[in-house]
Scaffold this motif. Structure first.
Motif, mmCIF file in Angstrom:
data_model
loop_
_atom_site.group_PDB
_atom_site.id
_atom_site.type_symbol
_atom_site.label_atom_id
_atom_site.label_comp_id
_atom_site.label_asym_id
_atom_site.label_seq_id
_atom_site.Cartn_x
_atom_site.Cartn_y
_atom_site.Cartn_z
ATOM 1 N N UNK A 56 1.612 6.277 -13.427
ATOM 2 C CA UNK A 56 0.442 5.406 -13.228
ATOM 3 C C UNK A 56 0.785 3.927 -13.132
ATOM 4 N N UNK A 57 2.056 3.598 -13.289
ATOM 5 C CA UNK A 57 2.451 2.189 -13.179
ATOM 6 C C UNK A 57 2.140 1.712 -11.756
ATOM 7 N N UNK A 58 1.645 0.476 -11.667
ATOM 8 C CA UNK A 58 1.350 -0.066 -10.332
ATOM 9 C C UNK A 58 2.235 -1.276 -10.070
ATOM 10 N N UNK A 59 2.499 -1.497 -8.789
ATOM 11 C CA UNK A 59 3.252 -2.702 -8.422
ATOM 12 C C UNK A 59 2.248 -3.697 -7.839
ATOM 13 N N UNK A 60 2.152 -4.872 -8.437
ATOM 14 C CA UNK A 60 1.243 -5.912 -7.960
ATOM 15 C C UNK A 60 2.022 -7.059 -7.382
ATOM 16 N N UNK A 61 1.608 -7.469 -6.194
ATOM 17 C CA UNK A 61 2.255 -8.575 -5.535
ATOM 18 C C UNK A 61 1.254 -9.708 -5.476
ATOM 19 N N UNK A 82 14.328 9.327 -7.890
ATOM 20 C CA UNK A 82 14.726 9.820 -9.210
ATOM 21 C C UNK A 82 13.534 10.115 -10.106
ATOM 22 N N UNK A 83 12.469 9.315 -9.993
ATOM 23 C CA UNK A 83 11.328 9.496 -10.899
ATOM 24 C C UNK A 83 10.289 10.455 -10.328
ATOM 25 N N UNK A 84 10.231 10.526 -9.014
ATOM 26 C CA UNK A 84 9.174 11.307 -8.380
ATOM 27 C C UNK A 84 7.855 10.545 -8.338
ATOM 28 N N UNK A 85 7.831 9.304 -8.868
ATOM 29 C CA UNK A 85 6.583 8.522 -8.889
ATOM 30 C C UNK A 85 6.367 7.840 -7.536
ATOM 31 N N UNK A 86 5.118 7.932 -7.085
ATOM 32 C CA UNK A 86 4.765 7.286 -5.833
ATOM 33 C C UNK A 86 3.965 6.036 -6.193
ATOM 34 N N UNK A 96 -4.407 -5.866 -13.511
ATOM 35 C CA UNK A 96 -5.070 -5.025 -14.517
ATOM 36 C C UNK A 96 -4.562 -5.406 -15.918
ATOM 37 N N UNK A 97 -5.030 -4.685 -16.940
ATOM 38 C CA UNK A 97 -4.644 -5.052 -18.297
ATOM 39 C C UNK A 97 -3.216 -4.676 -18.648
ATOM 40 N N UNK A 98 -2.796 -3.541 -18.150
ATOM 41 C CA UNK A 98 -1.452 -3.100 -18.542
ATOM 42 C C UNK A 98 -0.883 -2.129 -17.522
ATOM 43 N N UNK A 99 0.350 -1.764 -17.782
ATOM 44 C CA UNK A 99 1.089 -0.783 -16.985
ATOM 45 C C UNK A 99 1.278 -1.195 -15.520
#
Ligand code: NGO
Length: 524
Positions: A56-61, A82-86, A96-99
């Protein structure tokens, strides 16, 4: 007042324990100072906790910068296998507040320049701040190294992706940190070159110099002189089939490198090292006769006919076409080992080539011999073997790139039993490659004269990527640290321990590196 009963004290104790564990952090304790970062950053401060990267981590630019968004996607792609995270990449000014991982351009002090960055890992988020997207990109390479080593795996791994918290401040000591690949002696295809670029980017190198022409092969399409590649590109050392890049393929390499903030510097070596061109066009020879193609590994026997006007028309066309497809500031014109060109011919030739390069809007780089010519102050001298040439260049107010053959030539054998490579400049063990300071190398040449350092891989004996990796790794990691980290922060005893630890990542990446027992089997 009544004394507390034991049972009352016990309940109070339990409540305090529960309360502190509820209100306190659940994140595992970790120490950022335990992580190995190569090249070593300017400063690392640990804060003792961890951040967990998850699906659920997001990348914010921050903002609308296209370059930054691209870099955000680069990071997502890096994390994915390696993580399988998209991970979602969004451009926003509202976080957002976190993550999340936050990438933002914001002004840091001038010492951070274009490539410096501030990387902060908190329990709830990670941020990389820099003066430019390039700095963000370099910061991502650091983030990559403080993620668990399995991040380098190409297949999905089951594990928790924890990063130690703290802050890293970082910027390079030299602005030019390069590698050179000789694709003339043995040809390396576009895929190989891209793979190499990817490896260089991981250690924050920012230049790939391509040695595109030599006696044994001409590797770049020049539309106005098609026989250069048709005939001159048709073989290589040992008589293999050679090859060349079309201009479209070259542009693809340039773009791939640009996306990794690596500048491609193309080299057309002249007036010597030109047999492939001389064999393709008889008019470039003083006697008007084209020699045979050459597949051996001798140097210093060929030269353009420096008296003929047609030579300059040829050079003009080649430089013009090359400048058109090269966005970088520099063109390299070789100039080394012109043993069969008289000095009185060599000097005016280099002078004229310099004018042609400048007229095409580029700056000229040449091997240290060019210091004999009337070089301009914005011409760059690449030192490889003659101290006095480098000193002469500096007297003429040119800047220098340091590629001392006995320290940075990746084609030199490690020791007497290394099968690949040459040994004319001596053996170069991992320690010797690391243990020197650029500003102390040449009497009279100080830090202000030095643009940076570059590690050439000449390929007389190197025919494929497995061999390339063996000669390049781990020496180039040391060179990357010399270019990036200030001399006062570098120390061999500290570096060898870090290198050994880092080698787990090289293994996971599947890099065929040289692993002498004195470092890789030692107990430090
Ligand atoms: C020299 C020579 C190259 C060789 C290389 C081999 C320079 C600048 N010119 O370096 O042609 O391939 O050594 O180590």
């Amino acid at each position: 007042m009544k004394l507390k009963t034991p049972i009352y004290s016990f309940v109070l104790f339990i409540s305090i324990v529960l309360l502190t564990s509820w209100s306190g952090s659940k994140n595992p304790r970790m120490n950022l100072l335990d992580e190995v970062i190569l090249p070593k950053p300017v400063s690392v401060t640990a804060s003792g906790s961890s951040f967990e990267l998850n699906a659920n981590t997001k990348i914010f630019v921050n903002g609308k910068s296209v370059a930054l968004l691209k870099t955000g996607h680069y990071l997502a792609n890096l994390i994915k296998p390696a993580t399988g995270f998209d991970l979602k990449v969004t451009s926003t000014s509202k976080k957002p507040n976190s993550n999340y991982i936050y990438l933002a351009i914001s002004s840091l002090g001038p010492e951070f320049g274009n490539e410096g960055y501030k990387l902060r890992i908190d329990e709830k988020d990670v941020s990389i701040i820099a003066n430019s997207p390039e700095g963000i990109f370099r910061g991502i390479q650091t983030l990559r190294q403080i993620l668990p080593k399995e991040i380098e795996a190409s297949a999905q791994q089951q594990k928790s992706w924890l990063i130690a918290t703290g802050e890293i401040l970082d910027y390079p000591q030299y602005g030019y940190r390069g590698a050179m690949l000789d694709v003339a002696r043995h040809f390396f295809n576009v895929g190989d070159v891209k793979k190499y670029i990817g490896m260089l980017a991981a250690y924050k190198l920012n230049v790939l110099h391509l040695h595109l022409t030599d006696d044994q092969g001409w590797r770049i399409e020049i539309k106005s002189w098609p026989n250069l590649t048709e005939h001159g590109g048709s073989t290589e050392i040992g008589g293999g089939k050679g090859g060349f890049y079309t201009q479209e393929e070259y542009k693809e390499i340039v773009r791939y490198a640009q996306d990794r903030y690596i500048t491609i510097i193309p080299e057309i070596d002249m007036p010597g090292h030109t047999n492939a061109a001389l064999a393709s066009y008889p008019e470039l020879n003083c006697d008007g006769k084209a020699p045979e193609l050459y597949t051996g590994n001798k140097v210093g026997f060929s030269t353009f006919c420096t008296h003929k006007e047609s030579t300059y028309q040829f050079v003009g066309d080649v430089i013009r076409e090359l400048a058109e497809i090269t966005p970088g500031l520099y063109l390299h014109i070789g100039g080394d080992e012109s043993h069969v060109t008289q000095l009185e011919d060599y000097i005016p030739f280099i002078n004229r080539v310099q004018d042609i390069v400048l007229a095409n809007g580029k700056k000229m780089i040449g091997w240290d011999e060019i210091a004999h010519a009337d070089i301009k102050t914005n011409t760059i001298v690449q030192f490889w073997v003659r101290l006095e040439n480098a000193q002469k260049g500096v007297t003429k107010k040119a800047k220098v790139i340091l590629s001392p053959a006995n320290k940075t030539y990746l084609d030199m054998k490690y020791d007497s039993i290394t099968e690949l490579g040459l040994k004319w400049a001596g053996f170069i063990e991992v320690e010797s490659a690391y243990n020197w300071d650029p500003s102390a190398l040449i009497p009279g040449i100080t830090k202000k004269d030095i643009l940076g350092i570059e590690s050439p891989l000449w390929t007389e004996t190197i025919t494929n990527m497995t061999e390339l990796e063996f000669m390049v790794f781990p020496r180039i990691i040391g060179h990357a640290e010399i270019g990036w980290t200030s001399d006062s922060l570098r120390d061999w005893d500290d570096y060898k321990v870090r290198l050994k630890k880092h080698s787990d990542r090289l293994k996971i990446k599947g890099i065929n590196y040289y692993a002498p027992d004195v470092i890789f089997k030692a107990e430090f």
